[in-house]
Design a protein around this motif. Structure first.
Motif, PDB file in Angstrom:
ATOM      1  N   ASN A  13       0.825  -1.204   0.000  1.00 54.23           N
ATOM      2  CA  ASN A  13       0.000   0.000   0.000  1.00 54.23           C
ATOM      3  C   ASN A  13       0.862   1.257   0.000  1.00 54.23           C
ATOM      4  O   ASN A  13       0.649   2.197  -0.760  1.00 54.23           O
ATOM      5  CB  ASN A  13      -0.869   0.019   1.259  1.00 54.23           C
ATOM      6  N   MET A  14       1.844   1.260   0.909  1.00 54.43           N
ATOM      7  CA  MET A  14       2.708   2.441   1.029  1.00 54.43           C
ATOM      8  C   MET A  14       3.441   2.714  -0.264  1.00 54.43           C
ATOM      9  O   MET A  14       3.527   3.853  -0.726  1.00 54.43           O
ATOM     10  CB  MET A  14       3.732   2.223   2.140  1.00 54.43           C
ATOM     11  N   PHE A  15       3.981   1.622  -0.855  1.00 55.55           N
ATOM     12  CA  PHE A  15       4.735   1.825  -2.087  1.00 55.55           C
ATOM     13  C   PHE A  15       3.832   2.328  -3.210  1.00 55.55           C
ATOM     14  O   PHE A  15       4.238   3.186  -3.988  1.00 55.55           O
ATOM     15  CB  PHE A  15       5.464   0.536  -2.490  1.00 55.55           C
ATOM     16  N   THR A  16       2.618   1.775  -3.256  1.00 58.60           N
ATOM     17  CA  THR A  16       1.704   2.253  -4.290  1.00 58.60           C
ATOM     18  C   THR A  16       1.481   3.752  -4.141  1.00 58.60           C
ATOM     19  O   THR A  16       1.551   4.505  -5.107  1.00 58.60           O
ATOM     20  CB  THR A  16       0.332   1.546  -4.168  1.00 58.60           C
ATOM     21  N   VAL A  17       1.220   4.150  -2.890  1.00 59.47           N
ATOM     22  CA  VAL A  17       0.953   5.573  -2.665  1.00 59.47           C
ATOM     23  C   VAL A  17       2.179   6.400  -3.007  1.00 59.47           C
ATOM     24  O   VAL A  17       2.102   7.432  -3.686  1.00 59.47           O
ATOM     25  CB  VAL A  17       0.514   5.800  -1.204  1.00 59.47           C
ATOM     26  N   LEU A  18       3.350   5.949  -2.552  1.00 61.76           N
ATOM     27  CA  LEU A  18       4.577   6.693  -2.838  1.00 61.76           C
ATOM     28  C   LEU A  18       4.787   6.827  -4.340  1.00 61.76           C
ATOM     29  O   LEU A  18       5.237   7.850  -4.832  1.00 61.76           O
ATOM     30  CB  LEU A  18       5.779   5.994  -2.220  1.00 61.76           C
ATOM     31  N   LEU A  19       4.461   5.762  -5.037  1.00 61.42           N
ATOM     32  CA  LEU A  19       4.711   5.741  -6.477  1.00 61.42           C
ATOM     33  C   LEU A  19       3.705   6.612  -7.218  1.00 61.42           C
ATOM     34  O   LEU A  19       4.053   7.331  -8.157  1.00 61.42           O
ATOM     35  CB  LEU A  19       4.616   4.294  -6.965  1.00 61.42           C
ATOM     36  N   LEU A  20       2.444   6.528  -6.779  1.00 59.48           N
ATOM     37  CA  LEU A  20       1.388   7.209  -7.543  1.00 59.48           C
ATOM     38  C   LEU A  20       1.182   8.666  -7.146  1.00 59.48           C
ATOM     39  O   LEU A  20       0.662   9.449  -7.937  1.00 59.48           O
ATOM     40  CB  LEU A  20       0.067   6.447  -7.382  1.00 59.48           C
ATOM     41  N   PRO A  22       3.162  11.349  -6.783  1.00 62.08           N
ATOM     42  CA  PRO A  22       3.669  12.379  -7.697  1.00 62.08           C
ATOM     43  C   PRO A  22       2.936  12.378  -9.043  1.00 62.08           C
ATOM     44  O   PRO A  22       2.744  13.447  -9.637  1.00 62.08           O
ATOM     45  CB  PRO A  22       5.144  11.999  -7.883  1.00 62.08           C
ATOM     46  N   LEU A  23       2.486  11.206  -9.467  1.00 64.05           N
ATOM     47  CA  LEU A  23       1.762  11.145 -10.741  1.00 64.05           C
ATOM     48  C   LEU A  23       0.455  11.925 -10.625  1.00 64.05           C
ATOM     49  O   LEU A  23       0.091  12.709 -11.510  1.00 64.05           O
ATOM     50  CB  LEU A  23       1.488   9.694 -11.121  1.00 64.05           C
ATOM     51  N   LEU A  24      -0.228  11.733  -9.490  1.00 64.57           N
ATOM     52  CA  LEU A  24      -1.475  12.466  -9.285  1.00 64.57           C
ATOM     53  C   LEU A  24      -1.211  13.969  -9.252  1.00 64.57           C
ATOM     54  O   LEU A  24      -1.964  14.761  -9.799  1.00 64.57           O
ATOM     55  CB  LEU A  24      -2.139  12.016  -7.985  1.00 64.57           C
ATOM     56  N   ALA A  78       3.883  10.147   8.802  1.00 67.03           N
ATOM     57  CA  ALA A  78       2.519  10.053   9.329  1.00 67.03           C
ATOM     58  C   ALA A  78       1.513   9.691   8.230  1.00 67.03           C
ATOM     59  O   ALA A  78       0.790   8.703   8.366  1.00 67.03           O
ATOM     60  CB  ALA A  78       2.151  11.339  10.044  1.00 67.03           C
ATOM     61  N   PRO A  79       1.454  10.455   7.141  1.00 70.44           N
ATOM     62  CA  PRO A  79       0.482  10.066   6.110  1.00 70.44           C
ATOM     63  C   PRO A  79       0.801   8.719   5.470  1.00 70.44           C
ATOM     64  O   PRO A  79      -0.117   8.009   5.045  1.00 70.44           O
ATOM     65  CB  PRO A  79       0.562  11.197   5.083  1.00 70.44           C
ATOM     66  N   LEU A  80       2.084   8.353   5.446  1.00 66.54           N
ATOM     67  CA  LEU A  80       2.435   7.045   4.866  1.00 66.54           C
ATOM     68  C   LEU A  80       1.881   5.918   5.720  1.00 66.54           C
ATOM     69  O   LEU A  80       1.393   4.906   5.207  1.00 66.54           O
ATOM     70  CB  LEU A  80       3.955   6.898   4.760  1.00 66.54           C
ATOM     71  N   MET A 228       1.917  15.635  -1.357  1.00 66.86           N
ATOM     72  CA  MET A 228       1.335  14.817  -2.430  1.00 66.86           C
ATOM     73  C   MET A 228       0.647  13.583  -1.850  1.00 66.86           C
ATOM     74  O   MET A 228      -0.440  13.198  -2.279  1.00 66.86           O
ATOM     75  CB  MET A 228       2.418  14.381  -3.420  1.00 66.86           C
ATOM     76  N   VAL A 229       1.314  12.974  -0.866  1.00 62.78           N
ATOM     77  CA  VAL A 229       0.732  11.772  -0.252  1.00 62.78           C
ATOM     78  C   VAL A 229      -0.572  12.129   0.450  1.00 62.78           C
ATOM     79  O   VAL A 229      -1.554  11.386   0.392  1.00 62.78           O
ATOM     80  CB  VAL A 229       1.746  11.133   0.724  1.00 62.78           C
TER      81      VAL A 229
END
Lengths: 306, 560, 175
Positions: A13-20, A22-24, A78-80, A228-229
């Motif tokens: 989950n964390m990696f998905t969020v980290l990855l996506l 900046p794209l968002l 925290a958000p991660l 971003m996160v």
């Protein structure tokens, strides 16, 4: 084995969020540019921005360098952590073990990191920013708490995965309270993700990014990343709480539906941000106070089973 | 005759104190008075004749008359008269009675000639250093003729610090500038803030001096100055260009050909169009509404293109020379310009409609930075700031120049005096400007662009010229001189007066409103600061190595 | 009403379409005919009258007489304002305002132009042409002999600066 899977799915989950994330942000920028008749930066620009900032020298400027470093890490951590707990188009990593109260604490921590950052920097403008952030946080956080509590009341449980599954609508009768909270959160979402008209604490043209003013290089990168996160997790929270339809569909479909909803929400946030002027802190406070009043009504309704 | 009755009124009251008076034209009056009568006459004009204070000027006239010259300029807007009250003061320890206690608008002007010429305004209410940099030695007055234009005082003290006032009790000092995202140019405000409320401020500006006035009277020539004048300001450059040339023409009694006058009018209005659109955009940007900022810049772009097609440059038109203009507006350019104007009108109408009903913008701008007619009068505020407060002044109508007396237009006035009213005034003025340009294109007579001059310009004559810049009246004062250059050229940009009203406008307002209030006068610090150049570090450039800078930045924290 | 005006604003935005250009990547739009870009000096046409040098508001054109026959004219280009006065005044139209505007450089000498001119001895007054008006002619009363090596404009005039007869240009260190 169970623990292993929990860790794996939280991490993924964390990696998905980290990855996506900046794209968002890139989509957001591109869309803003589109509304403003501009070319706009390439979609991948936020990644490059972060890399550039991360590669810069770590300068110390401010009163308490150690605390500043800590606050930068906290701001992203925290958000991660929240991201690790949320169901992101799949089931929540921590089934039957996590409590919605934990979520509230973690979200307060997100705001706390910014306050800490501003306070430890200690310059005049960061302090003004901190005082504005503080005022916003005090009136804003209860709105989210209220939404979670309304959901919990309606399903009579504080279990995370149940609360984050359209719980506000699960009232015994017609879900008035859920609909009211949907409105309240929809009207305050801009503030949760720190966008115009509620980016008061960081208003660039007024107080020069406020709490973040003294930060540069890798620390700034962490704050930007955190920003971003935050956009992603608040969009995800909003969707889990109020627009859960289709999240639990079968594996690839649920994921696709969920992330499409996130993108749509980000688009809506962008368009609102692009067509509004920033409010002043006192005007924003009055606005939030009004929303808080409405959410109290929703709370009463939820207690009565509506 | 409008000048005569006013001169008669002054004469009747102060007959013996007036050795000389000139009425070079119907709308200009120069009254030479004895130094002791300066203050009473200024008070009489300001309080009883209800004249508007324009500017105070000091000049070093010692090489010619052995004395210093001090002038206070007034405008009689309803009577369409510009008037200058001049007096000569002795070469040793020059001093005049200060008028700032009666006319607050004279505050800066008097401090300026105190700094630059060493003419002491006696009993000035706030005689602090205004223009010269912090480290400049006392007693060196750069605008005096015996100071070379490239003089670097050897005893310049890098470490001397400016003595700021004590903040009121209980207030936090918030430094606003010299560098701030909404300040496009350096200026420093020390805001006294209590919570989020601004209780007062002190201004320390004049950081962008380029010595244009000194250069003009020591190095440049009559026809080189227009190109320099244009660079006083990046937005209203053409205004300064035209104002300077008109002041010289008025001093030398030259009448430019009518076609040149029309072309000047067209270019000035093009400049107003682009400036208004730019300002509406910037105001929106300041309150965080970037989309409208981008859109007004988009709509502005064809104007810039049209200006480029006519003059060869988007912004610096290099339009005027003494006695005419340089660029012809050919029939093709006329057609192109008409097209641009039509498109602008159709595009600006919906924007104006949308903006004027936008409540979101209104809650950020209504009741903010309020001025009233009294404040406008006392501080000599001008342009959209004055018109938004219901003070109906516009140089284009009141002191017509170029071809403005031959075109028809409305002066837009609002009456609330806040930032919103200024926005409304400027949004609506766009349509008036479009109509003015269209009328000019229709009426433009054929003829030469340039007056052919015979011989040198006469020296020692005075010229006044007011031109309505987009942000207010630009006032130029010229004394013609020898060697093909003026003896003195004084530029009073609109921001010079409007900025003096800022402390009153931001008093007891939220800190968040500071930027939009300041933005609403459309401040142009380089216009205001234009004056004296000083090569601060005795001509040496210092290049810091990156490591050094890092070191400096790190040490800065440790050495408060 | 506010909501309606928001919708109007969005419509204005969307109606406009994308208007910015991918400029540094793609070429810029062509500039109009009268565009005043970097001035170009044509040595073949120049007669060395120095009218441009004497009327340059930015003092960017230097004149140096190496000997009786050779005059060097140097355009510095470092703070030229592209006003186009030199092109206006040139009697031989040896200066044209080009369409070049992408002149950013790290080394200022890139912008310089040097003209080495052969000057034959004039048998008459020495004034080869008349400028358009009296305001342009007057500058020729003094005597110019610029410091090329220091890239400085030197002018001996009859100015009233008694203690400083040599009016100097700003020294900018070029490296």
């Amino acid at each position: 084995m169970r623990l292993f899977w929990i860790i794996i799915s939280a991490l993924s989950n964390m990696f998905t969020v980290l990855l996506l994330a900046p794209l968002l942000e890139g989509i957001l920028r591109k869309l803003t540019a589109w509304v403003q008749s501009r070319q706009g930066p390439p979609l991948w620009q936020p990644y490059f921005d972060l890399l550039k900032l991360l590669g810069k020298e770590d300068l110390e400027s401010g009163e308490l360098p150690v605390v500043q470093q800590f606050s930068a890490c906290l701001a992203l951590a925290a958000p991660l952590t929240v991201a690790g707990l949320l169901p992101l188009g799949s089931s929540a990593p921590l089934q039957e073990r996590a409590d919605a109260i934990l979520l509230i604490y973690l979200l307060v921590l997100c705001g706390g990191a910014t306050l800490l950052a501003g306070l430890s920097a200690g310059s005049t403008y960061s302090l003004i920013g901190v005082s504005r952030e503080m005022m916003t946080a005090i009136t804003l956080e209860p709105l989210f708490v209220m939404a979670v509590v309304v959901g919990a009341l309606n399903i009579h449980s504080f279990r995370l995965e149940s609360v984050l599954d359209g719980s506000p609508y699960a009232a015994a009768h017609f879900p008035w309270s859920g609909l009211i909270m949907l409105g309240v959160l929809a009207f305050s979402l801009q503030a949760f993700v720190n966008r115009v008209p509620f980016d008061i604490g960081e208003a660039e043209t007024e107080i020069m990014e406020g709490p973040l003013m003294e930060y540069s290089g890798p620390k700034l990168a962490l704050f930007k990343y955190a920003q971003m996160v935050r956009l992603v997790i608040f969009a995800a929270l909003f969707i889990n709480l109020f627009l859960p339809l289709g999240n639990d569909w079968r594996f690839p479909l649920g994921l696709v539906v969920f992330w499409s909803k996130v993108m749509l929400l980000v688009a809506a946030i962008t368009v609102i941000a692009a067509t509004h002027a920033r409010l002043r802190i006192d005007q924003a406070m009055r606005y939030f106070a009004g929303l808080a009043g409405i959410s109290l009504v929703a709370l009463v309704l939820a207690v009565c089973g509506f | 005759m409008t000048a005569q009755p006013i001169l008669d009124a002054i004469k009747q009251k102060f007959g013996t104190a007036i050795p000389r008076a000139d009425i070079p034209a119907n709308n200009r009056l120069f009254v030479f008075v004895e130094p002791p009568a300066l203050k009473p006459i200024c008070r009489f004009l300001f309080e009883e004749q209800r004249a508007r204070y324009v500017i105070g000027i000091g000049s070093d006239d010692r090489p010619f008359s052995g004395q210093f010259l001090v002038a206070h300029n007034f405008a009689f807007d309803p009577q369409r008269l510009l008037c200058s009250i001049l007096t000569r003061v002795g070469p040793e320890n020059p001093a005049v009675e200060s008028v700032a206690s009666v006319i607050p608008a004279a505050n800066w002007a008097e401090r300026e000639f105190q700094d630059l010429l060493g003419i002491q305004p006696r009993d000035h209410p706030y005689p602090k250093r205004l223009v010269l940099p912090d480290g400049w030695p006392d007693g060196v007055h750069p605008l005096r003729k015996d100071v070379p234009w490239n003089h670097c005082p050897p005893d310049y003290d890098e470490n001397r610090e400016f003595a700021f006032d004590e903040p009121p009790a209980g207030c936090l000092v918030v430094p606003f500038g010299p560098f701030h995202p909404t300040l496009d140019e350096p200026a420093h405000f020390r805001l006294y803030v209590e919570g989020e409320m601004v209780r007062g401020c002190e201004y320390r500006g004049f950081m962008a001096h380029r010595g244009i006035e000194k250069l003009a009277e020591s190095v440049l020539t009559y026809n080189e100055i227009p190109m320099a004048a244009e660079r006083i300001c990046g937005i209203c450059g053409c205004v300064h260009n035209v104002a300077y040339v008109q002041a010289v023409e008025q001093a030398a009694a030259l009448a430019p050909p009518p076609r040149a006058e029309y072309i000047r009018t067209v270019m000035l209005e093009i400049e107003r169009l682009h400036s208004h659109l730019l300002w509406v955009g910037l105001a929106c940007h300041i309150v965080g509404f970037d989309t409208l900022f981008m859109q007004s810049f988009r709509i502005r772009e064809p104007i810039m293109k049209a200006a480029e097609a006519i003059s060869g440059n988007r912004k610096t038109y290099a339009l005027c020379l003494v006695g005419g203009v340089r660029w012809e507006i050919t029939p093709e350019l006329k057609a192109q310009l008409r097209q641009v104007l039509d498109r602008l009108e159709t595009e600006w109408k919906p924007v104006a409609q949308a903006v004027l009903q936008d409540r979101n913008l209104q809650i950020r701008t209504r009741g903010i930075g309020v001025t009233d007619p009294e404040l406008v009068r006392n501080y000599g505020l001008i342009g959209p700031v004055a018109r938004a407060a219901g003070v109906d002044i516009d140089c284009r109508r009141d002191h017509p120049y170029a071809a403005y007396d031959r075109v028809d237009f409305q002066v837009i006035v609002a009456d609330e005096g806040d930032v919103w009213s200024r926005l409304v005034v400027r949004v609506k003025e766009v349509f008036e400007s479009i109509s003015i340009i269209q009328q000019c294109l229709d009426q433009m007579p054929n003829g030469p662009l340039q007056l052919s001059l015979e011989g040198e310009l006469p020296s020692g004559r005075f010229g006044l010229s007011s031109v309505e810049a987009p942000r207010g009246e630009s006032h130029h004062f010229v004394i013609t001189g020898e060697n093909n250059r003026p003896r003195r050229w004084r530029v009073r940009a609109p921001t010079y007066q409007n900025l003096q009203g800022i402390p009153a406008m931001i008093q007891d307002q939220q800190l968040a409103d500071m930027t939009i209030t300041l933005g609403s006068i459309d401040p142009c610090f380089s216009c205001t600061d234009r004056l004296e150049t000083i090569d601060l570090r005795s001509g040496q450039q210092r290049v810091f190595a990156p490591e050094e800078l890092v070191q400096l930045a790190r040490n800065f924290r440790k050495t408060p | 009403m506010s909501f309606l005006s928001k919708i109007r604003e969005v419509m204005i935005c969307l109606g406009a379409g994308q208007v910015t250009l991918p400029y540094p990547v793609a070429a810029a739009e062509p500039v109009p005919e009268r565009f005043r870009g970097r001035p170009l000096f044509n040595a073949a046409q120049c007669i060395g009258c120095a009218g441009c040098a004497n009327n340059c508001p930015a003092r960017e054109i230097l004149v140096f007489d190496v000997c009786q026959e050779v005059r060097i004219m140097k355009y510095l280009g470092r703070r030229c304002t592209y006003c186009g006065r030199c092109a206006d005044l040139c009697p031989e139209k040896a200066i044209t305002m080009s369409r070049e505007f992408e002149t950013a450089t790290q080394t200022i000498p890139d912008l310089q132009q040097n003209l080495e001119l052969f000057m034959s001895t004039c048998q008459r007054c020495g004034r080869c042409f008349t400028e358009p008006g009296p305001l342009e002619q007057l500058m020729l009363k003094g005597y110019r002999f610029d410091a090329l090596a220091e890239e400085r404009w030197v002018y001996r005039s009859q100015a009233h600066l008694q203690n400083e007869p040599l009016v100097r240009d700003i020294d900018i260190e070029l490296d």
